[in-house]
Design an enzyme around this catalytic site. Sequence first.
Site, short mmCIF file in Angstrom:
data_model
loop_
_atom_site.label_atom_id
_atom_site.label_comp_id
_atom_site.label_asym_id
_atom_site.label_seq_id
_atom_site.Cartn_x
_atom_site.Cartn_y
_atom_site.Cartn_z
N SER A 111 -13.82 12.65 32.58
CA SER A 111 -13.37 11.29 32.30
C SER A 111 -14.06 10.65 31.10
CB SER A 111 -13.58 10.42 33.54
OG SER A 111 -14.94 10.44 33.92
N HIS A 139 -8.16 12.65 36.67
CA HIS A 139 -7.73 12.27 35.32
C HIS A 139 -6.72 13.27 34.75
CE1 HIS A 139 -10.20 8.74 34.39
NE2 HIS A 139 -11.11 9.30 35.16
N LYS A 157 -4.86 6.28 39.81
CA LYS A 157 -4.83 6.33 38.34
C LYS A 157 -3.38 6.50 37.86
CE LYS A 157 -9.66 7.37 37.60
NZ LYS A 157 -10.51 7.97 38.66
C1 LIG Z 1 -11.58 7.82 39.58
C2 LIG Z 1 -12.13 9.09 40.06
C3 LIG Z 1 -12.38 9.30 41.42
C4 LIG Z 1 -12.26 8.21 42.44
O1 LIG Z 1 -10.94 7.92 42.74
P1 LIG Z 1 -10.62 6.77 43.81
O2 LIG Z 1 -9.37 7.23 44.45
O3 LIG Z 1 -10.49 5.52 43.05
O4 LIG Z 1 -11.76 6.76 44.76
C5 LIG Z 1 -12.81 10.55 41.80
N1 LIG Z 1 -13.00 11.55 40.92
C6 LIG Z 1 -12.78 11.37 39.61
C7 LIG Z 1 -12.99 12.51 38.67
C8 LIG Z 1 -12.35 10.14 39.14
O5 LIG Z 1 -12.16 9.96 37.83
#
Ligand SMILES: *Cc1c(COP(=O)(O)O)cnc(C)c1O
Length: 415
Positions: free
Chosen positions: A190, A218, A249
Site C-alpha cells: 500500500s 489493494h 476499498k
Molecule cells: C486496508 C487494509 C486492511 C484492512 O482492511 P479493513 O477491511 O478496512 O479492515 C488490511 N490489509 C491491507 C493490506 C490493507 O491495505
Amino acid sequence: MAYSERVSNLYKEQLKGIQEAGIFKQERFIHSPQAADIEVEYPAGASLKKVINMCSNNYLGLSSHPDVLKAAHEGLDARGYGMSSVRFICGTQDIHRELERNVTAFLGTEDTLLFPSCMDANAGVFEAILTKEDVMISDRLVHASLIDGIRLCSAIHDTYKHSDMGHLEEKLQLHSDKRLKIVITDGVFSMDGDTAKLDLMVSLCEKYDAMLLVDESHASGFIGKTGRGTHERCGVVGKIDIITTTFGKALGGASGGCVSGRKELVEMCRQKARPYLFSNTIAPVVVAGVLKVLEILAASTERRDKLEKNAAYWRKGLTEAGFVLKEGDTPIVPVMLFNAKLAQDLSKALYDEGIYAIGFFFPVVPQGQARIRTQISAGHEIHHLDKALSAFIKVGKKFNILGKTKQEIVEMYGL
Ligand SMILES: *Cc1c(COP(=O)(O)O)cnc(C)c1O
C-alpha cells in the site's frame, strides 16, 4: 495529586510528545459522499471547501455508484438493518452465504468466510490454522493488520527482506524442520504501490512445501486483466492457499473482509477464528451493496480499464513534470519528498489549490522516505487529473523540487 489527575497528566505528556514529533493525526471532515469531488471542513470549524480527492481507496469509483446505492436500499428493505447476533448464533442470512459463494467465484478459490473487516480476517486466520510447531515467514513490509495477526498466533515468526526471493528461499530452507510453513505477503504493497512476485513465490512454496497467504486489499477488483487481483496478473489463480481481502476499498468501500482459499483452511477459520466467532459480521445493507459490486465487475472490465488508463496518464504527467516517484504500475503513485515537514507543507499547499492528498512520514513509512501518496480512481475524469497536475506543478515550483534528484531534494530540505 489525585489518581485521575495523574492519569490525565501522563497522557497529556504523551500526546504533547506526539504533537512535538509532528506526527499528530488531525481528522478532516468530509461533508459529501466519497467521490472524486468532495467537500471538506478543514481545519475543524472552517467553511467547506470543494477539493479533488487524490487519496482515497475508491479505486473503481464505486463508493457512491447509483446501482450500488439502489441495491443497498433494496437490501435494507428486504433484510433489515442489523443482525443483533454473531454469525453462529443467529447472525447469518442467506445473503451472507450468497456473498461468500460469489467472492469464491470471483477470486477463483474453493471457499470464503466473511469477517467484520480485513483487519479482523488477518487477526483471526493464523491463530485458527497454526500451532507453535509451525512457522510464519512474512515480507518485512506487510500491512499492520497482518503483523497483529502474527502476534496473536503461537507459531514461530520470521521475516524476509521486502520482495527478496533469494532471502525468502534461505528462510524456507532454515525452517524446513517445522511442521507447517506459511509465507505471508501483501499482493500490492500500500505505501509503495509495488506488486509481490506471486509467480516466483508460488514456485518457491511448492518447492519447499509451504503455504502462501496473500492480502489482496489493494488489488481485489482492479489488478489483473479482469480485476481478480495480483494472482491473476501473475498467472497463479487457483494456486494461492489463502487470500484475505477487504470490501472497504475498491469493492464498494463500505466495510467488511474475508478469508478465501482452500476449503479446509476456510472451514478451520469458521470453527476457530475469534473475530468471526465473537463479533457481528457485515450488515445486510453492506452485503447487498457488495453483491451488486461483484455483479458490476463480472459484467464488464470497463472500470478497471479506465483506472489503468487514468493511472498511466497521472504517472506520465508527474514524471514529465520532474517529480521523483516510486516506480510501479498500480494506481498507487507515491511522490517522494524524503523530508517529513516538506511532505506536510506540500500537502497543505496542495489543499490550498483544491487538491486533497496526504503526506506520509515515519512511522507509517521508513525514516527519510516521506512522501505524498496519490491514489488514482476510475471516478477521476481527465479534467480532474489535469487540474491536480497543474496544482502539483505549481506547488512543486514553489518548493523548487521539479527536476531535482533525491540527493538534491535532501540537500535542500534534509532528511
Ligand atoms: C486496508 C487494509 C486492511 C484492512 O482492511 P479493513 O477491511 O478496512 O479492515 C488490511 N490489509 C491491507 C493490506 C490493507 O491495505
